[in-house]
Design an enzyme around this catalytic site. Structure first.
Site, PDB file in Angstrom:
ATOM      1  N   LYS A 183       0.864  -1.181   0.000  1.00 31.32           N
ATOM      2  CA  LYS A 183       0.000   0.000   0.000  1.00 31.32           C
ATOM      3  C   LYS A 183       0.898   1.228   0.000  1.00 31.32           C
ATOM      4  CE  LYS A 183      -2.456   3.512   1.754  1.00 31.32           C
ATOM      5  NZ  LYS A 183      -1.878   4.812   2.125  1.00 31.32           N
ATOM      6  N   GLU A 228       9.129   1.679  11.413  1.00 29.45           N
ATOM      7  CA  GLU A 228      10.267   2.591  11.261  1.00 29.45           C
ATOM      8  C   GLU A 228       9.665   3.983  11.212  1.00 29.45           C
ATOM      9  OE1 GLU A 228      12.510   5.181  10.012  1.00 29.45           O
ATOM     10  OE2 GLU A 228      12.581   4.191   8.061  1.00 29.45           O
ATOM     11  N   CYS A 235      13.980  10.504   7.422  1.00 33.21           N
ATOM     12  CA  CYS A 235      13.715  10.235   8.842  1.00 33.21           C
ATOM     13  C   CYS A 235      14.966  10.309   9.707  1.00 33.21           C
ATOM     14  CB  CYS A 235      13.042   8.877   8.993  1.00 33.21           C
ATOM     15  SG  CYS A 235      13.935   7.518   8.188  1.00 33.21           S
ATOM     16  N   GLU A 246       9.734  16.672  15.246  1.00 26.86           N
ATOM     17  CA  GLU A 246      10.177  16.407  13.882  1.00 26.86           C
ATOM     18  C   GLU A 246       9.473  17.350  12.916  1.00 26.86           C
ATOM     19  OE1 GLU A 246      11.099  12.510  11.216  1.00 26.86           O
ATOM     20  OE2 GLU A 246       9.085  12.610  12.066  1.00 26.86           O
TER      21      GLU A 246
END
Length: 488
Positions: free
Chosen positions: A182, A256, A290, A390
């Site tokens: 997906k 993750e 990331c 973040e």
């Protein structure tokens, strides 16, 4: 007619392109121009059920799990060749989807092919049976076997839409799992190249399947009773939600997630080398990576020098058309992400941080597209929101520290623990210091993932490991068979 034009109305399962029954479509927007350039179907629950059924049939009925890992590896090598042969088409699609500069997206096919070939070579690891004597019962032993888990749902992000699928797909395939992929809603087209390659490589029908759907529908995939494993890369917020779903179902999940990594500049660092490295280690893919080390920790004795070096490097780096070979900073991948980044720049200014370069407003000469000014904040306390949260955009903060233990304290003063690096001319000392940082991986004077070494987050940055032989473990389950006799 291009592959893109042919297949944008379809889903891929059971080895063929199939019309979605939902009648609902999702627009695909070029973030550099703000123009809608394609549509894909938003699969409904019935579509997802069909895709999972195809994967399940390939796993149980047609025997992907039953052939040897070496045979699966041969298929994977063919897939790698076919995928890599489509590198330019893939790069153009990714850049049009998420604005990643073409110099970066041209690496996507090679990286994905490399992962397939690496894991194809680990067939012996998968099929090896461990024989373990009982420590307290002479003449008895146990055989430990690895078995594939079954159908794996692979849920991809938009920042590296191919690489972060392949990091899951390759170990799943060699383990003997079949998959339903997906992609993110922002980047639903690039993996159609992988489906084309899988057909050309002759992979058995149903081994790899693709559904495009909204965030509201993906729960039907995660909670499907025939899905035995979930792997996700994305935000910590969504990761928590998926963890709750999988925990309730006792379904294994690899996550993750986000990061706010630290780049520690030691007093003996080569400043010129550091400055040349900062856009790669801290702002790769316009800050949309990331593990980027978006907190720069600088010694008080060299603080102004570090700020000037970072600001100068960022200011002199080309931003603009992502199809320009010289562009390093492209647009944010979506209007939503652009709004997030520009809001954080305002927050940093309101918190009292000094703008060393960049700041609010649009970059000069870029009147359309989701372009935010690459920004460096100085005079930042690690407790500020811009240092703790973040941002996922071209924004860096430079935080001062007193001594090395203070640097370690600040680096660890974060809910995240994904990446990071240390710049020093004494690399052995840097490695000793790196061992004190609460993070899944660290680099000394650079940062790059190694296909053969585990990668994963600590704390709010995730659960489980990818890459390396360790990445296979997530897609297998162990069985112990106890026997009488001497271990073979």
């Amino acid at each position: 007619m291009t592959a893109l034009e042919m297949y944008t109305d379809d889903l891929f399962y059971g080895g063929q392109w199939v019309k979605s029954g939902s009648g609902v479509f999702v627009d695909v927007t070029d973030p550099a121009t703000e123009e809608i350039w394609a549509q894909v179907p938003a699969a409904d629950e019935a579509d997802i059920n069909k895709a999972v059924a195809a994967a399940s049939a390939a796993f149980r009925g047609k025997g992907w799990r039953d052939i040897s890992a070496d045979e699966r590896g041969n298929y994977m090598r063919k897939l790698a060749d076919e995928f890599e042969a489509r590198a330019e088409a893939l790069a153009n699609i990714i850049t049009s989807e998420n604005g990643t500069p073409i110099s970066e997206t041209r690496l996507a096919a090679g990286h994905g092919a490399g992962l397939l070939r690496y894991y194809a070579g680990l067939g012996d690891f998968v099929d090896k049976t461990d024989s373990r004597p009982y420590p307290d019962r002479p003449g008895h032993y146990t055989e430990v076997h690895r078995h594939p888990r079954g159908v794996a749902a692979l849920i991809a992000p938009w920042n590296y839409p191919v690489a972060l699928v392949m990091i899951k797909l390759a170990p799943a395939l060699i383990a003997g799992c079949t998959v339903v992929i997906k992609p993110a809603s922002e980047t639903p087209l690039d993996l159609r190249i992988l489906m084309e390659a899988s057909v050309a490589a002759g992979l058995p029908e149903g081994v790899i399947n693709l559904v495009t759907c909204t965030r509201h529908t993906v729960g039907a995939l995660v909670e499907h009773p025939d899905v035995a494993k979930v792997a996700f890369t994305g935000s910590t917020e969504v990761g928590r939600f998926l963890a709750e779903q999988c925990g309730r179902l006792l379904k294994p999940v690899t996550l993750e997630l986000g990061g706010k990594s630290a780049s520690i500049v030691l007093e003996d660092a080569d400043m010129e080398f550091f400055a040349k490295s900062v856009t790669r280690t801290s702002l790769r893919n316009t800050g949309q990576t990331c593990y980027n080390a978006t907190r720069i920790l600088a010694p008080q004795s060299r603080y102004d020098e570090v700020v000037d070096a970072v600001a100068s490097a960022v200011k002199s780096t080309q931003q603009g058309d992502p199809f320009d070979e010289k562009t390093v900073f492209g647009p944010s991948a979506s209007k939503k992400q652009f709004d997030t980044v520009t809001n954080y720049i305002k927050i940093g200014q309101e918190e009292g941080a000094r703008v060393a370069t960049g700041g609010s407003g649009r970059p000069e000469g870029l009147d359309r597209g989701y372009f935010a000014k690459p920004t460096v904040f100085a005079n930042v306390d690690n407790s500020m929101r811009v240092a703790q949260e973040e941002i996922f955009g071209p924004v860096l903060v430079v935080v001062p520290y007193k001594d090395e233990q203070d640097a370690v304290r600040i680096a660890n003063q974060s809910p995240y623990g994904l990446g990071g690096n240390i710049f020093t001319t004494d690399t052995d000392h840097g490695a000793e210091l790196a061992a004190q940082i609460e993070t899944g991986s660290m680099g000394i004077n650079f940062y790059a993932s190694n296909l053969a070494a585990p990668f994963g987050g600590w704390k709010d940055s995730g659960v489980g490991m990818e890459y390396g032989p360790e990445g296979i473990n997530a897609y297998t389950r162990l069985q112990s068979i106890h026997r009488v006799g001497e271990a073979k």
